[in-house]
Design a protein around this motif. Structure first.
Motif, PDB file in Angstrom:
ATOM      1  N   LEU A 185       2.225   1.704  -3.501  1.00  0.00           N
ATOM      2  CA  LEU A 185       1.170   2.201  -4.380  1.00  0.00           C
ATOM      3  C   LEU A 185       0.857   3.670  -4.096  1.00  0.00           C
ATOM      4  O   LEU A 185       0.569   4.436  -5.020  1.00  0.00           O
ATOM      5  CB  LEU A 185      -0.092   1.359  -4.227  1.00  0.00           C
ATOM      6  CG  LEU A 185      -0.053  -0.037  -4.810  1.00  0.00           C
ATOM      7  CD1 LEU A 185      -1.330  -0.794  -4.463  1.00  0.00           C
ATOM      8  CD2 LEU A 185       0.156  -0.001  -6.305  1.00  0.00           C
ATOM      9  N   ASN A 186       0.923   4.058  -2.820  1.00  0.00           N
ATOM     10  CA  ASN A 186       0.680   5.456  -2.474  1.00  0.00           C
ATOM     11  C   ASN A 186       1.764   6.378  -3.022  1.00  0.00           C
ATOM     12  O   ASN A 186       1.498   7.542  -3.306  1.00  0.00           O
ATOM     13  CB  ASN A 186       0.565   5.630  -0.960  1.00  0.00           C
ATOM     14  CG  ASN A 186      -0.793   5.244  -0.452  1.00  0.00           C
ATOM     15  OD1 ASN A 186      -1.774   5.232  -1.188  1.00  0.00           O
ATOM     16  ND2 ASN A 186      -0.862   4.900   0.819  1.00  0.00           N
TER      17      ASN A 186
ATOM     18  N   LEU B  91      -6.406  -2.120  -5.144  1.00  0.00           N
ATOM     19  CA  LEU B  91      -5.213  -2.542  -5.884  1.00  0.00           C
ATOM     20  C   LEU B  91      -4.313  -3.413  -5.004  1.00  0.00           C
ATOM     21  O   LEU B  91      -3.744  -4.405  -5.467  1.00  0.00           O
ATOM     22  CB  LEU B  91      -4.443  -1.326  -6.392  1.00  0.00           C
ATOM     23  CG  LEU B  91      -5.057  -0.574  -7.563  1.00  0.00           C
ATOM     24  CD1 LEU B  91      -4.299   0.729  -7.815  1.00  0.00           C
ATOM     25  CD2 LEU B  91      -5.063  -1.427  -8.799  1.00  0.00           C
ATOM     26  N   THR B  92      -4.194  -3.045  -3.740  1.00  0.00           N
ATOM     27  CA  THR B  92      -3.424  -3.857  -2.791  1.00  0.00           C
ATOM     28  C   THR B  92      -4.056  -5.235  -2.652  1.00  0.00           C
ATOM     29  O   THR B  92      -3.350  -6.246  -2.625  1.00  0.00           O
ATOM     30  CB  THR B  92      -3.352  -3.160  -1.421  1.00  0.00           C
ATOM     31  OG1 THR B  92      -2.783  -1.866  -1.580  1.00  0.00           O
ATOM     32  CG2 THR B  92      -2.519  -3.953  -0.443  1.00  0.00           C
TER      33      THR B  92
ATOM     34  N   LEU C  65       0.826  -1.207   0.000  1.00  0.00           N
ATOM     35  CA  LEU C  65       0.000   0.000   0.000  1.00  0.00           C
ATOM     36  C   LEU C  65       0.861   1.260   0.000  1.00  0.00           C
ATOM     37  O   LEU C  65       0.557   2.214  -0.717  1.00  0.00           O
ATOM     38  CB  LEU C  65      -0.942  -0.001   1.199  1.00  0.00           C
ATOM     39  CG  LEU C  65      -1.900   1.182   1.295  1.00  0.00           C
ATOM     40  CD1 LEU C  65      -2.867   1.179   0.120  1.00  0.00           C
ATOM     41  CD2 LEU C  65      -2.644   1.155   2.612  1.00  0.00           C
TER      42      LEU C  65
ATOM     43  N   ILE D 163     -10.067   7.614  -3.784  1.00  0.00           N
ATOM     44  CA  ILE D 163      -8.739   7.263  -4.291  1.00  0.00           C
ATOM     45  C   ILE D 163      -8.044   6.307  -3.324  1.00  0.00           C
ATOM     46  O   ILE D 163      -7.411   5.337  -3.744  1.00  0.00           O
ATOM     47  CB  ILE D 163      -7.904   8.530  -4.546  1.00  0.00           C
ATOM     48  CG1 ILE D 163      -8.520   9.322  -5.695  1.00  0.00           C
ATOM     49  CG2 ILE D 163      -6.452   8.192  -4.830  1.00  0.00           C
ATOM     50  CD1 ILE D 163      -7.905  10.673  -5.927  1.00  0.00           C
ATOM     51  N   ASN D 164      -8.184   6.554  -2.026  1.00  0.00           N
ATOM     52  CA  ASN D 164      -7.617   5.636  -1.032  1.00  0.00           C
ATOM     53  C   ASN D 164      -8.263   4.254  -1.137  1.00  0.00           C
ATOM     54  O   ASN D 164      -7.581   3.229  -0.995  1.00  0.00           O
ATOM     55  CB  ASN D 164      -7.801   6.195   0.377  1.00  0.00           C
ATOM     56  CG  ASN D 164      -6.920   7.380   0.650  1.00  0.00           C
ATOM     57  OD1 ASN D 164      -5.973   7.652  -0.073  1.00  0.00           O
ATOM     58  ND2 ASN D 164      -7.246   8.121   1.695  1.00  0.00           N
TER      59      ASN D 164
ATOM     60  N   THR E  36      -6.742   2.438  -4.070  1.00  0.00           N
ATOM     61  CA  THR E  36      -5.413   1.895  -3.769  1.00  0.00           C
ATOM     62  C   THR E  36      -5.512   0.671  -2.852  1.00  0.00           C
ATOM     63  O   THR E  36      -4.718  -0.261  -2.987  1.00  0.00           O
ATOM     64  CB  THR E  36      -4.483   2.951  -3.148  1.00  0.00           C
ATOM     65  OG1 THR E  36      -5.083   3.491  -1.969  1.00  0.00           O
ATOM     66  CG2 THR E  36      -4.167   4.057  -4.138  1.00  0.00           C
TER      67      THR E  36
ATOM     68  N   SER F   5     -10.854   2.698   4.083  1.00  0.00           N
ATOM     69  CA  SER F   5      -9.997   3.852   3.796  1.00  0.00           C
ATOM     70  C   SER F   5     -10.306   5.009   4.740  1.00  0.00           C
ATOM     71  O   SER F   5      -9.393   5.705   5.177  1.00  0.00           O
ATOM     72  CB  SER F   5     -10.144   4.294   2.340  1.00  0.00           C
ATOM     73  OG  SER F   5     -11.364   4.947   2.112  1.00  0.00           O
TER      74      SER F   5
ATOM     75  N   ILE G  62       1.257   5.297  -7.564  1.00  0.00           N
ATOM     76  CA  ILE G  62      -0.017   5.384  -8.268  1.00  0.00           C
ATOM     77  C   ILE G  62      -0.890   6.535  -7.763  1.00  0.00           C
ATOM     78  O   ILE G  62      -1.533   7.228  -8.547  1.00  0.00           O
ATOM     79  CB  ILE G  62      -0.791   4.051  -8.150  1.00  0.00           C
ATOM     80  CG1 ILE G  62       0.043   2.889  -8.659  1.00  0.00           C
ATOM     81  CG2 ILE G  62      -2.134   4.124  -8.853  1.00  0.00           C
ATOM     82  CD1 ILE G  62       0.345   2.936 -10.131  1.00  0.00           C
ATOM     83  N   ARG G  63      -0.915   6.754  -6.470  1.00  0.00           N
ATOM     84  CA  ARG G  63      -1.821   7.748  -5.880  1.00  0.00           C
ATOM     85  C   ARG G  63      -1.633   9.159  -6.451  1.00  0.00           C
ATOM     86  O   ARG G  63      -2.627   9.835  -6.745  1.00  0.00           O
ATOM     87  CB  ARG G  63      -1.675   7.748  -4.363  1.00  0.00           C
ATOM     88  CG  ARG G  63      -2.738   8.540  -3.648  1.00  0.00           C
ATOM     89  CD  ARG G  63      -2.681   8.266  -2.148  1.00  0.00           C
ATOM     90  NE  ARG G  63      -3.745   8.950  -1.475  1.00  0.00           N
ATOM     91  CZ  ARG G  63      -3.587  10.112  -0.844  1.00  0.00           C
ATOM     92  NH1 ARG G  63      -2.405  10.685  -0.804  1.00  0.00           N
ATOM     93  NH2 ARG G  63      -4.606  10.691  -0.249  1.00  0.00           N
TER      94      ARG G  63
END
Length: 116
Positions: A42-43, A76-77, A39, A69-70, A73, A97, A46-47
């Motif tokens: 990704l933050n 995605l995780t 995570l 958005i959180n 992500t 989130s 991607i974030r």
């Protein structure tokens, strides 16, 4: 050092969320730590791109779209981690989130910014 503490805080929050909600499953503390690392990566990667692409919506919602958005992500995780880290759907990811953001805010303020 601060990054490692943040990873461990997120892992503990993941374990707590898995205990409270049926739609959130983590197979163990090791999986929670790995999910927290994924995570955070990704933050970082991607974030920012998602924030940039959704900037008009984020401005219109006064920043509340950042929770979406959180949640993305987190999903995605979930996709990267497989069976070790499972979310039942977008609603659970959105709720997680919000809770994750609020818990991180409170815990990190207490740990990294002690009373002066």
């Amino acid at each position: 050092m601060r990054w490692i503490v943040g990873i461990l805080i997120n892992a503990v929050i993941f374990i707590a969320l898995a205990g409270f909600f049926d739609g959130f499953n983590v197979s163990g503390f090791g999986s929670a730590v790995i999910a927290s690392i994924v995570l955070s990566i990704l933050n970082v990667l991607i974030r920012p791109l998602l924030i940039l692409l959704t900037l008009p919506v984020t401005i219109l919602t006064l920043g509340l779209f950042l929770f979406v958005i959180n949640a993305v992500t987190l999903l995605l995780t979930d996709g990267i981690m497989g069976d070790a880290f499972e979310l039942s759907g977008f609603g659970m990811a959105f709720l997680a989130s919000i809770i994750l953001s609020l818990a991180n805010l409170v815990i990190q303020k207490a740990v990294f910014e002690p009373k002066k």
